[in-house]
Scaffold this active site. Structure first.
Site, PDB file in Angstrom:
ATOM      1  NE  ARG A  41       1.431   4.402   6.996  1.00 11.94           N
ATOM      2  CZ  ARG A  41       2.158   3.402   6.052  1.00 11.94           C
ATOM      3  NH1 ARG A  41       1.748   3.819   4.980  1.00 11.94           N
ATOM      4  NH2 ARG A  41       2.508   2.589   6.514  1.00 11.94           N
ATOM      5  CE  LYS A  56       0.378  -0.225   8.156  1.00 14.53           C
ATOM      6  NZ  LYS A  56       0.047  -1.449   7.385  1.00 14.53           N
ATOM      7  CD  GLU A  72      -4.310  -0.290  -0.467  1.00 16.28           C
ATOM      8  OE1 GLU A  72      -2.922   0.010  -0.224  1.00 16.28           O
ATOM      9  OE2 GLU A  72      -5.181   0.097   0.404  1.00 16.28           O
TER      10      GLU A  72
END
Ligand code: PXG
Length: 285
Positions: free
Chosen positions: A52, A151, A184
């Site tokens: 990720r 991220k 989320e």
């Protein structure tokens, strides 16, 4: 001995671990990060975190100066150096320092920072009684502005929602996407249980694809709990039987109310309890 912080292959005492005020990570939030946990000296899903991280970096055209294998080894070295077994690990890669101005080409030295520290856990009471959350007015990043899959160091959007939560006395807040669908929470993914069926928003709802989320999806499948990644609205949360959040820091944490309204019985439900137990077992395997 003070905590040892890794910067570009060298360890520094916490007090002396510094980067430039010209770093674009600071000036523009230009960089990426990961938050990981180690249990008994083993980093949970280290490879997934690396995948990720490198995808986040690729997405923002940031070339990480070391290989994934080297990064993994350096994460382990940071844990070892600090003699930490159950730790929180924050890995940061900034664009590096350069001249003032947005142009990333004016930077040449991406900074790789690894911090391993004691983890600040939510109080046990939150796990026993469940969280009360609110729906934030601040929506999750529009995917066409900055993909929520990245991220990035630019977390202000989520921080604004977190502030809304804190002002309402809640440690987490639900964020909807630009279509008004459930995305989320500010630092956790969300799941509901409806008639024994586990549901969570799909990746394209504009969420970070949580590593804990994926682990819980896997667990549910092995436990033969029916599960789907499906578009959810706030209505679905309000009428759910159970709700819980997942994240590296929080693990699996129950939610018993949203916006002052009880979810299901208003108590931690059986599927949530089962997944909390199974997840605890999984991280120690
Ligand atoms: N959504 C968002 C927006 C996140 O930032 C998650 C979901 C859960 O993903 P993982 O891969 O952890 O299951 C996150 C993760 C911190 C911290 O220091 C934040 C996260 C994870 C660990 C620590 O605030 N966010």
């Amino acid at each position: 001995m003070s905590l040892q912080i890794y910067i570009n292959g060298t360890f520094y005492d916490k007090e002396n671990a510094k980067i430039s005020v010209y770093d674009h990570g600071l000036l523009y939030g230009d960089g990426v990060f990961e938050g990981m946990r180690s249990y008994s000296g083993k980093v949970f899903r280290l490879r997934e975190h690396m995948d990720r991280l490198y995808e986040s970096a690729r997405s923002i055209c940031l070339q990480i100066p070391i290989s994934k294998e080297q990064m993994e080894a350096d994460v382990m070295a940071t844990l070892e150096r600090n003699q930490l077994h159950d730790a929180y690990i924050r890995l940061v890669v900034t664009r590096g320092s350069g001249s003032l101005g947005l142009d990333p080409n004016r930077t040449a030295d991406p900074q790789v920072i690894i911090i391993a520290d004691h983890i600040a856990l939510y109080p046990a009471e939150f796990y026993e009684s469940g969280l009360k959350i609110i729906t934030a007015a601040t929506i999750r990043n529009h995917p066409a502005a900055l993909s929520p899959r990245v991220k990035s160091l630019n977390y202000l959007n989520n921080i604004m929602a977190k502030i809304e939560g804190l002002q309402a006395g809640c440690v987490e807040a639900l964020m909807l996407n630009h279509k008004g669908e459930v995305a989320e929470c500010t630092g956790d993914n969300i799941f509901i249980v409806k008639r024994g069926h586990l549901q969570t928003p799909p990746k394209d709802a504009g969420i970070l694809e949580g590593i804990t989320r994926n682990a819980v999806l896997e667990l549910a499948r092995t436990l033969n709990i029916p599960v789907s990644e499906v578009t959810l609205t706030r209505h679905d949360i309000l009428v759910a039987d159970e709700c819980f959040l997942t994240g590296s820091a929080a693990e699996v944490i129950p939610v018993i109310a949203i916006d002052g309204r009880s979810i299901g019985s208003g108590h931690v439900g059986p599927v949530t309890k089962q997944l909390m137990t199974e997840f605890k077992a999984m991280v120690h395997r």
